[in-house]
Structure formats: structure tokens, C-alpha cells
Write a protein that holds these residues in place. Structure first.
Motif, PDB file in Angstrom:
ATOM      1  N   ILE A  85       8.763 -45.412-105.637  1.00 23.28           N
ATOM      2  CA  ILE A  85       7.666 -46.088-104.926  1.00 23.28           C
ATOM      3  C   ILE A  85       7.550 -47.532-105.396  1.00 23.28           C
ATOM      4  N   ASP A  86       7.632 -47.746-106.710  1.00 25.04           N
ATOM      5  CA  ASP A  86       7.587 -49.115-107.246  1.00 25.04           C
ATOM      6  C   ASP A  86       8.724 -49.959-106.682  1.00 25.04           C
ATOM      7  N   HIS A  87       9.901 -49.368-106.579  1.00 30.61           N
ATOM      8  CA  HIS A  87      11.058 -50.084-106.031  1.00 30.61           C
ATOM      9  C   HIS A  87      10.805 -50.464-104.570  1.00 30.61           C
ATOM     10  N   SER A  88      10.239 -49.544-103.802  1.00 29.22           N
ATOM     11  CA  SER A  88       9.931 -49.825-102.393  1.00 29.22           C
ATOM     12  C   SER A  88       8.908 -50.950-102.266  1.00 29.22           C
ATOM     13  N   ILE A  89       7.905 -50.929-103.115  1.00 30.49           N
ATOM     14  CA  ILE A  89       6.875 -51.977-103.089  1.00 30.49           C
ATOM     15  C   ILE A  89       7.500 -53.324-103.446  1.00 30.49           C
ATOM     16  N   LEU A  90       8.344 -53.342-104.461  1.00 29.31           N
ATOM     17  CA  LEU A  90       9.022 -54.576-104.859  1.00 29.31           C
ATOM     18  C   LEU A  90       9.884 -55.121-103.718  1.00 29.31           C
ATOM     19  N   GLU A  91      10.640 -54.250-103.058  1.00 29.42           N
ATOM     20  CA  GLU A  91      11.468 -54.685-101.924  1.00 29.42           C
ATOM     21  C   GLU A  91      10.608 -55.230-100.791  1.00 29.42           C
ATOM     22  N   ALA A  92       9.476 -54.586-100.529  1.00 27.44           N
ATOM     23  CA  ALA A  92       8.579 -55.052 -99.479  1.00 27.44           C
ATOM     24  C   ALA A  92       8.015 -56.433 -99.815  1.00 27.44           C
ATOM     25  N   GLU A  93       7.629 -56.621-101.078  1.00 29.90           N
ATOM     26  CA  GLU A  93       7.110 -57.928-101.498  1.00 29.90           C
ATOM     27  C   GLU A  93       8.177 -59.009-101.387  1.00 29.90           C
ATOM     28  N   GLN A  94       9.402 -58.678-101.782  1.00 33.09           N
ATOM     29  CA  GLN A  94      10.493 -59.642-101.669  1.00 33.09           C
ATOM     30  C   GLN A  94      10.784 -59.979-100.208  1.00 33.09           C
ATOM     31  N   SER A  95      10.700 -58.984 -99.343  1.00 29.28           N
ATOM     32  CA  SER A  95      10.911 -59.213 -97.914  1.00 29.28           C
ATOM     33  C   SER A  95       9.845 -60.144 -97.347  1.00 29.28           C
ATOM     34  N   GLN A  96       8.612 -59.965 -97.786  1.00 22.54           N
ATOM     35  CA  GLN A  96       7.526 -60.833 -97.326  1.00 22.54           C
ATOM     36  C   GLN A  96       7.745 -62.270 -97.770  1.00 22.54           C
ATOM     37  N   ILE A  97       8.208 -62.449 -98.993  1.00 22.05           N
ATOM     38  CA  ILE A  97       8.479 -63.798 -99.505  1.00 22.05           C
ATOM     39  C   ILE A  97       9.578 -64.457 -98.675  1.00 22.05           C
ATOM     40  N   ILE A  98      10.641 -63.717 -98.410  1.00 22.90           N
ATOM     41  CA  ILE A  98      11.747 -64.255 -97.620  1.00 22.90           C
ATOM     42  C   ILE A  98      11.275 -64.584 -96.205  1.00 22.90           C
ATOM     43  N   ALA A  99      10.457 -63.720 -95.627  1.00 23.73           N
ATOM     44  CA  ALA A  99       9.937 -63.965 -94.281  1.00 23.73           C
ATOM     45  C   ALA A  99       9.061 -65.216 -94.251  1.00 23.73           C
ATOM     46  N   ARG A 100       8.199 -65.383 -95.267  1.00 19.77           N
ATOM     47  CA  ARG A 100       7.356 -66.584 -95.327  1.00 19.77           C
ATOM     48  C   ARG A 100       8.199 -67.845 -95.441  1.00 19.77           C
ATOM     49  N   GLN A 101       9.243 -67.790 -96.265  1.00 19.56           N
ATOM     50  CA  GLN A 101      10.129 -68.941 -96.414  1.00 19.56           C
ATOM     51  C   GLN A 101      10.817 -69.274 -95.090  1.00 19.56           C
ATOM     52  N   ALA A 102      11.237 -68.253 -94.361  1.00 20.92           N
ATOM     53  CA  ALA A 102      11.888 -68.464 -93.075  1.00 20.92           C
ATOM     54  C   ALA A 102      10.908 -69.078 -92.072  1.00 20.92           C
TER      55      ALA A 102
END
Length: 116
Positions: free
Chosen positions: A74-91
Motif C-alpha cells: 500500500i505504501d508503494h502504491s501511495i508513493l507511485e501515485a504521489e510521484q505520478s501527480q508530481i510528474i503530471a503537475r510538471q507536464a
């Protein structure tokens, strides 16, 4: 006897050979071009890195689940989701910057070359 990551030299070689044989002929050629050479400690370890890039990447979520580490999964999934949000914001920021440049260029062109 040297042991690296829990495997002896021969075990590393065997693992590499088994996985290399699973590749298609085209993938084997690609692996050799990238430096696959399964002799010598340094080469055997580098060959594993080459194979790891070509083989299907390991899904850490499933690895943790299979080990019974539900909290870790679950922690890994949350971390991946947070990283995806950061990448999306940068894009989005990058797109907005480019859009501003395009609008500025369009306005400059309209001002310079008025319609007839």
C-alpha cells in the motif's frame, strides 16, 4: 568463494544463461550489443543488468504482496501515485509555459502582419 546478493559466481552465471535463453533471437542480439558477456565476475554482474533491462520489469507491488507485506504494498502504491501527480503537475506547467509562448508569438505576428 565470493557470494554477491546471496548468489555464487556459478549461480549468477546459470541465472543469466537461463534468462538469456528465454529471449528471442533479436533480444539476444540486442543483449550482446549492450554488453552481455557471461564470463568473469564483473561481466556476469553487468550481464545481469543488461538482462534486467530487457526482461519484464519486476512489479514491486506484487512482490510485496506475495511476501505478505500488505502495508509495504500500500505504501508503494501511495508513493507511485504521489510521484505520478508530481510528474503530471510538471507536464501541465510545461504545457502552460509553451502555450504562453505560442500566444505571445501569435500576438506578435498579428501586430506585425495585420489582416487585409
Amino acid at each position: 568463494m565470493n557470494i554477491v546478493d546471496g548468489l555464487s559466481y556459478r549461480e549468477w552465471q546459470k541465472r543469466n544463461s537461463i534468462n538469456f535463453k528465454k529471449l528471442t533471437k533479436l533480444q539476444q542480439k540486442k543483449a550482446r550489443k549492450k554488453g552481455y558477456y557471461n564470463i568473469g565476475w564483473k561481466n556476469v554482474r553487468e550481464s545481469w543488468q543488461v538482462l534486467s533491462q530487457i526482461l519484464d520489469p519486476i512489479n514491486l507491488f506484487n512482490v510485496r504482496l506475495n511476501k505478505g507485506d500488505l502495508v509495504g504494498a500500500i505504501d508503494h502504491s501511495i508513493l507511485e501515485a504521489e510521484q505520478s501527480q508530481i510528474i503530471a503537475r510538471q507536464a501541465i506547467n510545461d504545457i502552460e509555459r509553451k502555450q504562453s509562448k505560442i500566444h505571445a508569438l501569435a500576438k506578435e505576428s498579428q501586430d506585425k502582419y495585420q489582416l487585409l
